[in-house]
Design a protein around this motif. Sequence first.
Motif: not given
Length: 425
Positions: A109-114, A119-120, A143-145, A149-155
Amino acid sequence: MPPSSSARRIAVVVKGYPRLSETFIAQEMLALEQRGLALEIWSLRHPTERAVHPMNRKIKARVTYLPEYLYEEPLRVLRGAFWSLRQPRFSDLIRAFWADLRRDFTANRVRRLGQAFVMGRELPEDVRHLHVHYLHTPASVVRYAALLTGRTWTFSAHAKDIWTTPDWEKREKLAEALWGVTCTAQGAKHLRALGPHPEHVSLVYHGLDLSRFPAPPESHSARDGSDPADPVRIVSVGRAVSKKGFGDLLQALAALPPDLHWRFAHVGGGDLLESLKAQAKRDGIADKVAFLGPKAQPDIIALLREADIFALPSKRANSGDQDGLPNVLMEAASQKLAIVASDFAGIPEFIRDGSEGQLVPPGDWAALSNALNLLAREPERRKAYGATAFERLRHEFSMEGGIDVLEERFRALADDKSSSEPVAA
């Protein structure tokens, strides 16, 4: 069609790139590029395979690799973290991260934040939207990025990510994503029950781009297993992991009657490969079984064209992981190859028992052995299965329908002038 110079690019985020086991993702990206969409690829991992699929070589999108482990690129991670601290939406991100960490207290989970910090900071200004393949760890980074940054996302959700991600996490990601697609009716039903409304998740089959494949052979062999000099050829393609059921397949092969002459070839890497080799030796069939390792697509197609039966006994792994609708079944059908597979997950959405192939209960090696034994002796039934599967593939599971849906949605996002601008430092 070249990408429009004025169109905003879309970042496509994947767990690893390129991967031989994810030709469905490469097929989609290549098709979208060929329709003029501007993409770039962000990968959480570097490639681990030497062979590269021809489609990946044709994809022109720039590839950026995030730090797979944060300690490997400390300066890059620190630059991302300090940049993130200055962003107006940093508090939104940290609030979501702490809520996740309390329920999933892991280094992952911490790795994903880093990775999201990096990425941001490094996303170009003209990339306004993020699209992620897989709803588990890659979607956490996205999701975190996006929060930062205020970008939108889809999956795009597929298989393991649907069935091994906790419901609480899927529910929260579904609520924040603009929309999502998945590749089986079973997966769509599950995700729709967790989403804000049923239309939030659409069923979009990957399908197959038949233009990438040679026309099927005019006829397959009439082998019936009676000639020891010309044995029936059985083949399977897939990673050696629990959900593929290759242990069951070896057990089924070992139980075939001695008057049936056969050979089996497996293509793919995977953690269980050495264990499967040992099982084949223990069961006394090692001289009839060939483990070929990972192969590029041209080699796989050549193998399918010479085979008599394609077998894929998928099942649910103890971890909860399971297949969706494996694209390799459609690749086998593209060559009019008779299929024996499990009546499980998304497989019966394409293969109907007794029509496009034969289905057996998942995990039932005895039923699988019986199906292989009978089909090996009946070349005319194999021919009928192969022809019917090819026609169903051509008319109902071509790639074009799914790409039409994605192109329309991505163009709407890329052309949307009112979407929120990314935040600059």
